[in-house]
Write a protein that holds these residues in place. Structure first.
Motif, short mmCIF file in Angstrom:
data_model
loop_
_atom_site.label_atom_id
_atom_site.label_comp_id
_atom_site.label_asym_id
_atom_site.label_seq_id
_atom_site.Cartn_x
_atom_site.Cartn_y
_atom_site.Cartn_z
N UNK A 85 0.89 -1.16 0.00
CA UNK A 85 0.00 0.00 0.00
C UNK A 85 0.92 1.20 0.00
N UNK A 86 0.83 2.03 1.02
CA UNK A 86 1.77 3.13 1.16
C UNK A 86 3.13 2.55 1.54
N UNK A 87 4.23 3.02 0.91
CA UNK A 87 5.53 2.44 1.22
C UNK A 87 5.92 2.57 2.69
N UNK A 88 6.46 1.50 3.26
CA UNK A 88 7.09 1.54 4.56
C UNK A 88 8.42 0.83 4.45
N UNK A 89 9.25 0.98 5.43
CA UNK A 89 10.58 0.40 5.38
C UNK A 89 10.54 -1.09 5.69
N UNK A 90 11.31 -1.86 4.93
CA UNK A 90 11.50 -3.28 5.24
C UNK A 90 12.60 -3.37 6.29
N UNK A 91 12.31 -3.95 7.45
CA UNK A 91 13.25 -3.95 8.57
C UNK A 91 13.95 -5.29 8.65
N UNK A 92 15.26 -5.27 8.72
CA UNK A 92 16.05 -6.50 8.75
C UNK A 92 15.99 -7.13 10.14
N UNK A 93 15.29 -8.25 10.25
CA UNK A 93 15.27 -9.03 11.49
C UNK A 93 16.09 -10.30 11.33
N UNK A 94 16.21 -10.76 10.09
CA UNK A 94 17.07 -11.89 9.73
C UNK A 94 16.81 -13.16 10.53
N UNK A 95 15.56 -13.44 10.87
CA UNK A 95 15.22 -14.73 11.47
C UNK A 95 15.07 -15.74 10.34
N UNK A 96 15.57 -16.99 10.52
CA UNK A 96 15.37 -17.98 9.46
C UNK A 96 13.92 -18.45 9.41
N UNK A 97 13.43 -18.74 8.20
CA UNK A 97 12.06 -19.20 8.02
C UNK A 97 12.06 -20.34 7.01
N UNK A 98 11.34 -21.41 7.33
CA UNK A 98 11.26 -22.56 6.44
C UNK A 98 10.36 -22.23 5.24
N UNK A 99 10.85 -22.53 4.04
CA UNK A 99 10.11 -22.29 2.81
C UNK A 99 10.28 -23.50 1.89
N UNK A 100 9.20 -24.03 1.31
CA UNK A 100 9.35 -25.15 0.37
C UNK A 100 10.25 -24.78 -0.81
#
Length: 198
Positions: A85-100
């Motif tokens: 929608x309206x741009x917001x900042x993508x914040x680096x949290x760098x947690x690993x997440x499982x993805x197929x």
């Protein structure tokens, strides 16, 4: 890190031949597949793939390298929320997440959670998780993560024209955003989507 066309070709050959070789191909076999006469030029490209985290050296073995599978158990980085929608900042949290694996691109990937409803007509809803392949170029019509003026990131469909970039929402209630080309940097292209129904 952006790979050259030759480095992308080498990486793709390694992926395409994963089932063909019981062990990773030797440098000589790679040279043969690529039509290269010199192992020296191949080594430079392989080193770039190692630095990009796509392959890893096999210590003590003549065979040199093997693929680092992007869908490995540790997952891929989850880097926070991004606006659709309206741009917001993508914040680096760098947690690993499982993805197929099927949702991953060929290069390094990361996950962002969508905030907003500007992409709903493309099936991307508030709260969805998008899998993004990290790259600095995109084709017109791709859904991209665009960094605007080095300040805010947004998820939109991109149209690139000489001197300008248009970021299109997929919601008829919202207008396209037009920027000078130098104001927009592509940070990745949409490759997959995850949704929870809980």
């Amino acid at each position: 890190m952006q790979l050259t066309r030759r480095q992308q070709e080498i990486y793709q050959i390694l992926r395409d031949n994963l089932d063909h070789y019981q062990q990773p191909p030797t440098y000589d076999e790679l040279c043969g597949l690529l039509g290269l006469k010199s192992r020296g030029s191949l080594h430079k490209h392989i080193q770039a793939l190692v630095e990009a985290g796509l392959v890893e050296p096999m210590a003590g073995l003549k065979r040199g390298i093997r693929l680092v599978e992007p869908g490995a158990e540790e997952g891929i980085p989850y880097l926070g929320r991004i606006a659709a929608g309206r741009p917001i900042e993508a914040i680096a949290e760098a947690e690993p997440m499982q993805v197929p694996d099927q949702l991953l691109g060929k290069g390094p990937c990361y996950v962002l959670q969508v905030s907003g409803d500007s992409m709903i007509d493309d099936g991307i809803q508030d709260g969805d998780y998008v899998v993004i392949e990290q790259q600095a170029q995109a084709q017109n019509g791709d859904i991209v993560v665009a960094l605007i003026r080095n300040e805010e990131a947004t998820l939109k469909r991109i149209e690139q024209r000489p001197g300008e970039v248009i970021l299109h929402p997929a919601n008829p209630a919202m207008s396209a955003m037009v920027y000078r080309a130098e104001e927009v940097r592509i940070q990745g292209v949409l490759r997959g989507l995850l949704r929870s129904y809980i």
